[in-house]
Design a protein around this motif. Sequence first.
Motif, PDB file in Angstrom:
ATOM      1  N   THR A  71      -5.646  -0.806  -0.867  1.00  0.00           N
ATOM      2  CA  THR A  71      -4.946   0.226  -0.099  1.00  0.00           C
ATOM      3  C   THR A  71      -4.021  -0.380   0.954  1.00  0.00           C
ATOM      4  OG1 THR A  71      -6.804   0.383   1.458  1.00  0.00           O
ATOM      5  CG2 THR A  71      -6.817   1.893  -0.411  1.00  0.00           C
ATOM      6  N   THR A 128      -1.459  -2.111   0.453  1.00  0.00           N
ATOM      7  CA  THR A 128      -0.070  -1.927   0.022  1.00  0.00           C
ATOM      8  C   THR A 128       0.467  -0.577   0.469  1.00  0.00           C
ATOM      9  OG1 THR A 128      -0.474  -3.321  -1.912  1.00  0.00           O
ATOM     10  CG2 THR A 128       1.481  -1.920  -1.957  1.00  0.00           C
ATOM     11  N   SER A 129      -0.311   0.477   0.215  1.00  0.00           N
ATOM     12  CA  SER A 129       0.131   1.812   0.616  1.00  0.00           C
ATOM     13  C   SER A 129       0.190   1.946   2.131  1.00  0.00           C
ATOM     14  CB  SER A 129      -0.804   2.878   0.028  1.00  0.00           C
ATOM     15  OG  SER A 129      -2.142   2.662   0.424  1.00  0.00           O
ATOM     16  N   THR A 130      -0.690   1.230   2.835  1.00  0.00           N
ATOM     17  CA  THR A 130      -0.663   1.260   4.300  1.00  0.00           C
ATOM     18  C   THR A 130       0.654   0.703   4.823  1.00  0.00           C
ATOM     19  OG1 THR A 130      -3.064   1.059   4.500  1.00  0.00           O
ATOM     20  CG2 THR A 130      -1.743   0.384   6.397  1.00  0.00           C
ATOM     21  N   LEU A 185       3.413   0.438   3.117  1.00  0.00           N
ATOM     22  CA  LEU A 185       4.519   1.278   2.659  1.00  0.00           C
ATOM     23  C   LEU A 185       4.680   2.497   3.574  1.00  0.00           C
ATOM     24  CD1 LEU A 185       4.056   1.221  -1.231  1.00  0.00           C
ATOM     25  CD2 LEU A 185       5.900   0.146   0.098  1.00  0.00           C
ATOM     26  N   ALA A 186       3.556   3.033   4.042  1.00  0.00           N
ATOM     27  CA  ALA A 186       3.609   4.192   4.933  1.00  0.00           C
ATOM     28  C   ALA A 186       4.140   3.800   6.311  1.00  0.00           C
ATOM     29  CB  ALA A 186       2.227   4.821   5.061  1.00  0.00           C
TER      30      ALA A 186
END
Length: 266
Positions: free
Chosen positions: A92, A94-96, A98-99
């Motif tokens: 997660t 990566t998504s952190t 990206l956000a």
Amino acid sequence: MIAATRAEFRKFFSTRLWWGMALAMLIAGALFAVAFGFLLTQDQSALPPEQRTVGNAEQIVNSVYTAGLSVGYLLTLTIGIMQIGSEYRHKTITSTFLAVPKRARVMLAKVISLLAIGALYGLISLVGSVAAGAVVLNARGVDPFPSTDVLRVLALSLLVLGLWALIGLGVGILIPNQVAALLIAIGVAWIVEPLAGFGLSFWDWGAEHIVPYLPSSATQAMVGGVQSGGATSTQLEWWAGALVLAGYAVVLAGLGIWRTLRSDIS
């Protein structure tokens, strides 16, 4: 920054881990306070000198109220590791990023949230330890609050747990495998370091120049508890202990954050 910090809190408090840890903190604080309360207020005249504890009423009270820290800092160390280790383990991270594209902002949010979480667990631990410890101390004829310095120690215990959480953050980044990071960190903090400190205490130079600067010794110095009658190592002043423990947190968390800012995330 506020949104990133709020997200870190949400990640932690949306799982069942937080209340399980909170319950463990409360129970450990109360049980250790009761045990230390009876142990440190007993008549020690029949004990051999090396088994006696040395300390005044204030130090006895400090030891009783902060006895649960021996378990508490291991739990917040674990929380610090899992706060970042679970992101790598479950991909997660990566998504952190990206956000929140600015990695420095994400890591600062983790630092702020861990300090707050450590302080929160410190409060929970103190609720159990002070409530149970004060009853035992009062029953044994010891003033539960002999001076205002006890309040300073209680406040410092909150800082202790926050700093140990930051140490966990650094370890969790530097050892990306979450299971390995947990095993190594807890093994070193719980087994290796105490054994090393015990062994070095028999060496005069080590007892004076190495043992006081170990993380657990710095933690003990901050809370100003009693010492064993056979102890030969030097104990730092509370402010020096705080600086030493903060130094460990800054170095480990700083190295971890530096690595995160520069490494590739897939």
